[in-house]
Design an enzyme around this catalytic site. Structure first.
Site, PDB file in Angstrom:
ATOM      1  N   LYS A 139      -2.728 -76.360  50.646  1.00  0.00           N
ATOM      2  CA  LYS A 139      -1.864 -75.602  49.736  1.00  0.00           C
ATOM      3  C   LYS A 139      -0.817 -76.478  49.055  1.00  0.00           C
ATOM      4  CE  LYS A 139       1.242 -73.717  53.280  1.00  0.00           C
ATOM      5  NZ  LYS A 139       1.025 -74.897  54.130  1.00  0.00           N
ATOM      6  N   ARG A 172       7.891 -68.321  56.560  1.00  0.00           N
ATOM      7  CA  ARG A 172       6.896 -68.413  57.628  1.00  0.00           C
ATOM      8  C   ARG A 172       6.948 -67.222  58.570  1.00  0.00           C
ATOM      9  NH1 ARG A 172       5.576 -74.465  59.409  1.00  0.00           N
ATOM     10  NH2 ARG A 172       3.824 -73.305  60.235  1.00  0.00           N
ATOM     11  N   ARG A 200      -8.086 -87.292  59.772  1.00  0.00           N
ATOM     12  CA  ARG A 200      -7.051 -88.073  59.083  1.00  0.00           C
ATOM     13  C   ARG A 200      -6.700 -89.343  59.868  1.00  0.00           C
ATOM     14  NH1 ARG A 200      -2.660 -83.961  56.645  1.00  0.00           N
ATOM     15  NH2 ARG A 200      -1.836 -84.047  58.739  1.00  0.00           N
ATOM     16  N   ARG A 236      -2.487 -90.007  64.077  1.00  0.00           N
ATOM     17  CA  ARG A 236      -1.184 -89.502  64.544  1.00  0.00           C
ATOM     18  C   ARG A 236      -1.416 -88.484  65.650  1.00  0.00           C
ATOM     19  NH1 ARG A 236       1.461 -87.250  59.320  1.00  0.00           N
ATOM     20  NH2 ARG A 236       1.395 -85.580  60.831  1.00  0.00           N
ATOM     21  N   ARG A 265      -1.148 -76.097  67.032  1.00  0.00           N
ATOM     22  CA  ARG A 265      -0.412 -75.798  65.793  1.00  0.00           C
ATOM     23  C   ARG A 265      -0.987 -74.559  65.113  1.00  0.00           C
ATOM     24  NH1 ARG A 265      -1.103 -81.264  62.793  1.00  0.00           N
ATOM     25  NH2 ARG A 265      -0.135 -80.344  60.966  1.00  0.00           N
TER      26      ARG A 265
END
Ligand code: ZN
Length: 218
Positions: free
Chosen positions: A13, A88, A127, A160, A171
């Protein structure tokens, strides 16, 4: 154009918010950017936010809403804004609604980016980041020229810790718990647009343009 983009981490997004902001000359507002800017400019709210951040605490909603409100008066928002990843929670959405109402404005649309759990895990867990120059790569979608090595500076790439599968799943779980009521909240107000975020960046962008074009001001 006054829109909110909702979606879990990794749905893309932020990229779409950048493109919409450029297309319609509206401001892209994310809480991270607003906080950094206020701290850098040492505004009253920025200094207050910094006190929480220095102690590793979450910045309270009232401060964040204050920053959003300040920003809305800025000339960069004259054609409107895309709020990226804020609100949120339902209380934040209510506070945002009141802040807008006090300026005599309302939201036009709330876009919920839908991407399957499996795709998000694949996007995020692939990633790789450079610890030296912060460049990011992806093992499937944006491969470095030499596997495991940063194109820009030659450093070895790392994953990471929050891009590891278990961290991603945590998450996403937190995100779902917080945001499911928010999706309902905007649905009940007739503002929600469910967007299939699974296609390419261009495909998703064209769906967005079709949906948001009626609200453009330029
Ligand atoms: Zn590098």
């Amino acid at each position: 154009m006054r829109v909110v983009f909702l979606g879990a981490p990794g749905v893309g997004k932020g990229t779409q918010a950048d493109r919409i902001a450029a297309q319609y000359q509206v401001a892209k507002l994310s809480t991270g950017d607003l906080l950094r800017e206020a701290v850098r400019n040492q505004t009253a709210l920025g200094l207050e936010a910094k006190r929480y951040m220095d102690h590793g605490k979450l910045v309270p909603d009232a401060v964040v809403i204050g920053l959003v409100k300040e920003k809305l008066a800025d000339s960069s928002c004259v054609n409107g804004f895309v709020l990226d990843g804020f609100p949120r929670t339902v209380p934040q959405a209510e506070a945002l609604g009141s802040a807008l109402a006090s300026k005599g404005i309302t939201l036009d649309r709330v876009v919920n980016f839908e991407v399957s759990r499996e795709d998000i895990v694949k996007r995020l867990s692939g990633r790789r980041s450079c610890p030296k120059c912060q460049a990011t790569f992806h093992i499937d979608f944006a491969m470095p020229k030499v596997e495991g090595i940063c194109d820009r500076c030659g450093e070895s790439l790392v994953q990471r810790s929050d891009d590891r599968r278990d961290a991603i799943e945590m998450r996403l779980k937190v995100y779902d718990e917080q945001t499911a009521p928010l999706v309902r909240y905007y649905q009940e107000r007739g503002l929600l647009f469910q967007l299939d975020g699974a296609g390419t960046v261009d495909t998703v962008f064209h769906h967005l343009l079709r949906e948001l074009a009626p609200y453009r001001t330029t």
